[in-house]
Design a protein around this motif. Structure first.
Motif, short mmCIF file in Angstrom:
data_model
loop_
_atom_site.label_atom_id
_atom_site.label_comp_id
_atom_site.label_asym_id
_atom_site.label_seq_id
_atom_site.Cartn_x
_atom_site.Cartn_y
_atom_site.Cartn_z
N LEU A 262 7.02 -10.00 -6.97
CA LEU A 262 5.85 -9.90 -6.09
C LEU A 262 4.61 -10.51 -6.74
CD1 LEU A 262 6.45 -6.26 -4.82
CD2 LEU A 262 6.74 -8.37 -3.51
N CYS A 263 4.48 -10.35 -8.05
CA CYS A 263 3.33 -10.94 -8.75
C CYS A 263 3.43 -12.47 -8.79
CB CYS A 263 3.25 -10.40 -10.17
SG CYS A 263 2.75 -8.68 -10.26
N GLU A 264 4.66 -12.96 -8.91
CA GLU A 264 4.88 -14.40 -9.05
C GLU A 264 4.83 -15.12 -7.71
OE1 GLU A 264 8.51 -17.30 -10.66
OE2 GLU A 264 8.45 -15.17 -11.25
N MET A 265 4.97 -14.40 -6.62
CA MET A 265 5.05 -14.98 -5.29
C MET A 265 3.81 -15.81 -4.94
SD MET A 265 5.78 -12.89 -1.73
CE MET A 265 4.48 -11.69 -2.10
N THR A 266 4.03 -17.07 -4.56
CA THR A 266 2.95 -17.97 -4.17
C THR A 266 2.78 -17.96 -2.65
OG1 THR A 266 4.43 -19.87 -3.90
CG2 THR A 266 3.52 -19.47 -6.12
N ASP A 267 1.75 -18.64 -2.17
CA ASP A 267 1.55 -18.76 -0.72
C ASP A 267 2.76 -19.44 -0.07
OD1 ASP A 267 -0.86 -17.51 -0.72
OD2 ASP A 267 -2.07 -19.32 -0.60
N GLU A 268 3.31 -20.46 -0.75
CA GLU A 268 4.48 -21.15 -0.22
C GLU A 268 5.69 -20.22 -0.16
OE1 GLU A 268 2.53 -22.30 -2.61
OE2 GLU A 268 1.53 -23.94 -1.51
N ASP A 269 5.82 -19.37 -1.19
CA ASP A 269 6.91 -18.40 -1.19
C ASP A 269 6.76 -17.42 -0.02
OD1 ASP A 269 7.99 -19.49 -3.53
OD2 ASP A 269 6.81 -18.15 -4.81
N ILE B 131 0.85 -3.91 -11.79
CA ILE B 131 0.98 -3.24 -10.50
C ILE B 131 -0.14 -3.64 -9.54
CG2 ILE B 131 -0.26 -1.20 -11.34
CD1 ILE B 131 2.61 -1.23 -8.77
N GLY B 132 -1.35 -3.83 -10.05
CA GLY B 132 -2.47 -4.21 -9.18
C GLY B 132 -2.26 -5.57 -8.53
N THR B 133 -1.78 -6.52 -9.31
CA THR B 133 -1.52 -7.85 -8.78
C THR B 133 -0.41 -7.82 -7.74
OG1 THR B 133 -2.17 -8.86 -10.88
CG2 THR B 133 -0.87 -10.21 -9.38
N ALA B 134 0.63 -7.04 -8.01
CA ALA B 134 1.73 -6.92 -7.06
C ALA B 134 1.24 -6.38 -5.72
CB ALA B 134 2.82 -6.02 -7.63
N ILE B 135 0.36 -5.39 -5.77
CA ILE B 135 -0.17 -4.81 -4.54
C ILE B 135 -1.00 -5.83 -3.77
CG2 ILE B 135 -1.77 -3.07 -3.64
CD1 ILE B 135 -0.82 -1.25 -5.93
N GLN B 136 -1.79 -6.62 -4.50
CA GLN B 136 -2.58 -7.66 -3.84
C GLN B 136 -1.68 -8.64 -3.10
OE1 GLN B 136 -4.85 -9.16 -7.22
NE2 GLN B 136 -6.72 -8.28 -6.39
N ARG B 137 -0.59 -9.04 -3.73
CA ARG B 137 0.34 -9.99 -3.12
C ARG B 137 1.00 -9.39 -1.87
NH1 ARG B 137 -0.46 -15.20 -4.65
NH2 ARG B 137 -0.85 -15.31 -6.88
N VAL B 138 1.36 -8.12 -1.96
CA VAL B 138 1.95 -7.46 -0.80
C VAL B 138 0.95 -7.42 0.35
CG1 VAL B 138 2.80 -5.26 0.10
CG2 VAL B 138 3.61 -6.10 -2.11
N MET C 272 8.88 -4.89 5.83
CA MET C 272 8.09 -4.85 4.60
C MET C 272 8.67 -3.85 3.61
SD MET C 272 5.69 -7.07 4.38
CE MET C 272 5.11 -6.34 2.86
N ILE C 273 9.22 -2.76 4.11
CA ILE C 273 9.86 -1.79 3.22
C ILE C 273 11.06 -2.42 2.54
CG2 ILE C 273 11.23 0.34 3.19
CD1 ILE C 273 9.35 1.43 5.36
N LYS C 274 11.82 -3.20 3.28
CA LYS C 274 12.98 -3.90 2.70
C LYS C 274 12.53 -4.86 1.60
CE LYS C 274 15.98 -3.91 6.81
NZ LYS C 274 16.67 -4.78 7.80
N VAL C 275 11.45 -5.59 1.85
CA VAL C 275 10.93 -6.53 0.84
C VAL C 275 10.53 -5.77 -0.42
CG1 VAL C 275 9.12 -8.18 0.29
CG2 VAL C 275 10.20 -8.23 2.55
N SER C 276 9.76 -4.70 -0.24
CA SER C 276 9.27 -3.93 -1.39
C SER C 276 10.41 -3.30 -2.17
CB SER C 276 8.31 -2.84 -0.91
OG SER C 276 7.17 -3.42 -0.29
N ASP C 277 11.48 -2.92 -1.47
CA ASP C 277 12.62 -2.31 -2.16
C ASP C 277 13.48 -3.34 -2.89
OD1 ASP C 277 11.89 0.17 -1.28
OD2 ASP C 277 13.34 0.28 0.36
N LYS C 278 13.60 -4.55 -2.31
CA LYS C 278 14.49 -5.56 -2.90
C LYS C 278 13.82 -6.37 -4.00
CE LYS C 278 17.80 -9.16 -1.77
NZ LYS C 278 18.61 -9.79 -0.70
N TRP C 279 12.55 -6.70 -3.83
CA TRP C 279 11.87 -7.55 -4.81
C TRP C 279 11.29 -6.70 -5.94
CZ3 TRP C 279 9.15 -12.60 -3.13
CH2 TRP C 279 9.99 -13.33 -2.28
#
Length: 247
Positions: free
Chosen positions: A206-213, A163-170, A194-201
């Motif tokens: 979110l943890c796997e998301m790279t800068d390119e993503d 959860i901590g990593t996911a929050i950092q990415r967001v 941003m709410i839509k992103v957080s609800d869908k992903w």
């Protein structure tokens, strides 16, 4: 008469995330309780000043002093130590001296916490769970610190490990979004997207998301759509998003 509004429950505290970055925080004492206070102060990026004789420092506080993580005043507390202080935490085994510190803080209107004396506290410390940017505090308002620890452990056990990593990415994505849509009037749309992103992903996404993503995902902001992570990556030929929507 029944109301649709929340019932008022007196006797609580106003729980806040108090920003003390670069503030001057005075910690009086050098024992185990003071050591815990110091860690909290340093984790909040504040400037910590410890007032206590060197002979009275425990190993942890002595380490902080030797590493110059804190400023050390090698003597007992004096009223002049309050000059310039934004916050005071007193952790000494002397009730009379502690009460004197409390009274002086009240005179100078400095927020203070006198360890183990709830009536002489402007704020309490709770039991805290920390995972990167995530902080969860459980407070019993000074009634049962041990029970606060129990409740905190139960809550922490239910959280996803990442959860901590996911929050950092967001947080990183939000910063990038503000650069894409910096105008104030874009605020509501940014928030809704941003709410839509957080609800869908998922958290894993979110943890796997790279800068390119992130850059690829931001290409869908203006049309106000939210693709899946796989769809974002499919839109990045050779690993580089061509940004057809960034116009």
């Amino acid at each position: 008469m029944k109301s649709d509004f929340p019932e008022i429950q007196g006797g609580g505290s106003l729980i806040l995330a108090w920003q003390i970055r670069n503030k001057r925080v005075l910690v009086i004492g050098g024992g185990e309780v003071a050591a815990g206070r110091i860690v909290k102060v340093l984790n909040a990026d504040a400037k910590c000043v410890v007032v206590a004789p060197r002979s009275g420092l425990n190993d942890e506080v002595a380490y902080r002093v030797d590493q110059k993580q804190v400023e050390h005043v090698d003597r007992n507390f004096e009223p002049s130590d309050l000059d310039g202080a934004d916050m005071v935490m007193c952790a000494i085994d002397d009730p009379e001296a502690s009460t004197q510190v409390w009274k002086l803080c009240k005179e100078k209107r400095i927020a203070a916490n006198i360890a183990d004396v709830p009536p002489e506290c402007d704020f309490y410390f709770g039991s805290e769970h920390r995972d990167g940017p995530l902080q969860i505090m459980v407070s019993t308002n000074g009634n049962g610190p041990r029970l606060a620890n129990f409740v905190r452990r139960r809550i922490a056990a239910t959280l996803p490990y990442n959860i901590g990593t996911a929050i950092q990415r967001v947080g990183m994505l939000r910063k990038k979004l503000r650069k894409v849509a910096p105008n104030i009037e874009e605020g509501p749309k940014r928030m809704a997207w941003m709410i839509k992103v957080s609800d869908k992903w998922t958290l894993e996404d979110l943890c796997e998301m790279t800068d390119e993503d992130m850059d690829g995902l931001l290409g869908f902001y203006k049309p106000n759509t939210v693709p899946s992570l796989d769809e974002v990556r499919l839109a990045q030929p050779d690993g580089a998003f061509d940004g057809p929507f960034l116009i």
